[in-house]
Scaffold this active site. Structure first.
Site, mmCIF file in Angstrom:
data_model
loop_
_atom_site.group_PDB
_atom_site.id
_atom_site.type_symbol
_atom_site.label_atom_id
_atom_site.label_comp_id
_atom_site.label_asym_id
_atom_site.label_seq_id
_atom_site.Cartn_x
_atom_site.Cartn_y
_atom_site.Cartn_z
ATOM 1 N N ASP A 18 0.831 -1.210 0.000
ATOM 2 C CA ASP A 18 0.000 0.000 0.000
ATOM 3 C C ASP A 18 0.864 1.258 0.000
ATOM 4 O O ASP A 18 1.984 1.256 0.507
ATOM 5 C CB ASP A 18 -0.921 -0.024 1.233
ATOM 6 C CG ASP A 18 -2.092 0.939 1.093
ATOM 7 O OD1 ASP A 18 -2.340 1.430 -0.029
ATOM 8 O OD2 ASP A 18 -2.758 1.214 2.113
ATOM 9 N N ASN A 66 -11.171 -2.153 -5.170
ATOM 10 C CA ASN A 66 -10.390 -1.250 -6.025
ATOM 11 C C ASN A 66 -11.044 -0.983 -7.385
ATOM 12 O O ASN A 66 -10.686 -0.037 -8.084
ATOM 13 C CB ASN A 66 -8.958 -1.773 -6.251
ATOM 14 C CG ASN A 66 -8.074 -1.697 -5.029
ATOM 15 O OD1 ASN A 66 -7.190 -2.523 -4.833
ATOM 16 N ND2 ASN A 66 -8.288 -0.687 -4.180
ATOM 17 N N ARG A 186 2.092 -4.874 6.116
ATOM 18 C CA ARG A 186 1.358 -3.843 5.379
ATOM 19 C C ARG A 186 2.170 -2.558 5.410
ATOM 20 O O ARG A 186 2.565 -2.099 6.485
ATOM 21 C CB ARG A 186 -0.034 -3.575 5.957
ATOM 22 C CG ARG A 186 -0.766 -2.503 5.118
ATOM 23 C CD ARG A 186 -2.200 -2.248 5.503
ATOM 24 N NE ARG A 186 -2.822 -1.369 4.515
ATOM 25 C CZ ARG A 186 -4.100 -1.385 4.163
ATOM 26 N NH1 ARG A 186 -4.917 -2.235 4.737
ATOM 27 N NH2 ARG A 186 -4.559 -0.555 3.255
HETATM 28 C C1 IPE Z 1 -5.608 -2.648 -0.110
HETATM 29 O O1 IPE Z 1 -5.208 -1.330 -0.275
HETATM 30 C C2 IPE Z 1 -5.615 -3.358 -1.439
HETATM 31 C C3 IPE Z 1 -4.313 -3.532 -2.065
HETATM 32 C C4 IPE Z 1 -3.153 -3.288 -1.532
HETATM 33 C C5 IPE Z 1 -4.355 -4.087 -3.395
HETATM 34 P P1 IPE Z 1 -6.260 -0.145 -0.407
HETATM 35 O O2 IPE Z 1 -5.460 1.094 -0.521
HETATM 36 O O3 IPE Z 1 -7.215 -0.432 -1.489
HETATM 37 O O4 IPE Z 1 -7.029 -0.234 0.980
HETATM 38 P P2 IPE Z 1 -7.821 0.869 1.794
HETATM 39 O O5 IPE Z 1 -8.808 1.459 0.847
HETATM 40 O O6 IPE Z 1 -6.815 1.873 2.234
HETATM 41 O O7 IPE Z 1 -8.428 0.156 2.939
HETATM 42 C C1 IPE Z 2 -1.599 0.210 -3.334
HETATM 43 O O1 IPE Z 2 -1.373 1.581 -3.384
HETATM 44 C C2 IPE Z 2 -1.877 -0.384 -4.682
HETATM 45 C C3 IPE Z 2 -3.283 -0.718 -4.938
HETATM 46 C C4 IPE Z 2 -4.233 -0.659 -4.066
HETATM 47 C C5 IPE Z 2 -3.616 -1.157 -6.273
HETATM 48 P P1 IPE Z 2 -2.556 2.623 -3.364
HETATM 49 O O2 IPE Z 2 -2.944 2.923 -4.771
HETATM 50 O O3 IPE Z 2 -3.662 2.164 -2.498
HETATM 51 O O4 IPE Z 2 -1.839 3.883 -2.733
HETATM 52 P P2 IPE Z 2 -2.478 4.915 -1.697
HETATM 53 O O5 IPE Z 2 -2.986 4.126 -0.545
HETATM 54 O O6 IPE Z 2 -3.564 5.620 -2.424
HETATM 55 O O7 IPE Z 2 -1.344 5.789 -1.338
HETATM 56 MG MG MG Z 3 -4.059 2.429 -0.531
#
Ligand code: IPE
Ligand code: IPE
Ligand code: MG
Length: 251
Positions: A18, A66, A186
């Site tokens: 993340d 997502n 995480r």
């Molecule tokens: C979790 O991250 C999903 C992935 C890492 C693919 P998100 O960024 O989507 O999760 P939330 O929305 O912060 O809970």
């Molecule tokens: C994780 O990074 C990758 C996916 C969820 C696909 P994010 O895209 O969630 O990055 P932040 O949380 O917005 O910084």
């Molecule tokens: Mg994220």
């Protein structure tokens, strides 16, 4: 780098990757640039995990939730995924790594599915690390779909309601055949599970770091694994029971 004890590594390591978007936004870059840099971190982690002899590595790459991101970002992520799989399959072959996917494959675009299919088939004979990508994955969806498959087998008379055990149910999940994760990392400072492996994480050790995924380095990876090695997993028992010595009370 932190010294690691080879015998005490997690058998199954799961990672919620993340912080790609925030990494990019902090640098006034487009979010997708963060995802591209995140793909470089994936290469490092896959290589390190396989070198260290970790047997199962599961990466949360795209959640069922997502899909509700802006269409442009979703499209770019799917394109990046396809490119990554195509580019990395030769390396997976060299490193004897087998691809596996969990999640709702049917939600993915056809071309992405075809690429995944090829990569899974090509690496299916590999006997080293199993690299599982969680794609269009949600833990609650996985559990309810497992319940539905099981209900169908009960209705067909293949299984009696009284035969349903935790082990039997586990086999109906997408992760059937994989051991539960020992360790979950995480990145990005969020302290939540975000619908990842809800059933399987019951006794997993959790590790959170503030670092955004594109900035997650080999050193940090080793630091996380060293932290895992310092933990005592009790599974509900007392420390004395684990160390095989009577406590003062029952001595
Ligand atoms: C979790 O991250 C999903 C992935 C890492 C693919 P998100 O960024 O989507 O999760 P939330 O929305 O912060 O809970
Ligand atoms: C994780 O990074 C990758 C996916 C969820 C696909 P994010 O895209 O969630 O990055 P932040 O949380 O917005 O910084
Ligand atoms: Mg994220």
């Amino acid at each position: 780098m932190e010294p690691l004890e080879p015998g005490k590594l997690p058998t199954h390591l799961a990672i919620i990757m993340d912080g790609n978007g925030r990494w990019a936004q902090q640098r006034m870059l487009k979010r997708i640039v963060g995802h591209q840099r995140g793909a470089e971190t994936i290469k490092m982690v896959v290589e390190q995990a396989s070198l260290l002899g970790i047997k199962y590595l599961t990466l949360f790459a795209f959640s069922s939730e997502n899909w509700s991101r802006p269409a442009m970002e979703v499209k770019a992520l799917m394109a990046l995924l396809k490119k990554y799989i195509r580019q990395e399959t030769a390396r997976m072959m060299r490193k004897n790594i087998r691809y596996n996917v969990i999640g709702n494959r049917s939600d993915l675009p056809d071309d992405v599915n075809a690429t995944l299919e090829d990569a899974i088939r090509e690496t299916s004979g590999n006997t080293g690390m199993v690299l599982t990508l969680a794609l269009s994955y949600g833990g609650r969806q996985e559990i309810s779909m497992a319940a539905s498959r099981l209900a169908r087998d009960v209705a067909a008379g293949k299984i009696k309601p009284d035969d349903i055990t935790m082990e039997l149910f586990s086999g109906y999940l997408d992760t059937g055949g994989l051991p539960d994760p020992d360790f979950l990392i995480r990145t990005s400072g969020e302290m939540r599970i975000s619908n990842f492996l809800l059933w399987q994480l019951a006794y997993t050790e959790l590790y959170f770091t503030e670092t955004y995924w594109p900035d997650f380095t080999i050193n940090e990876f080793h630091k996380a694994l060293a932290d895992f090695q310092s933990r005592e997993r009790r599974f509900g028992k007392t420390s004395d029971q684990l160390l095989n010595r009577g406590s003062l009370l029952n001595a």
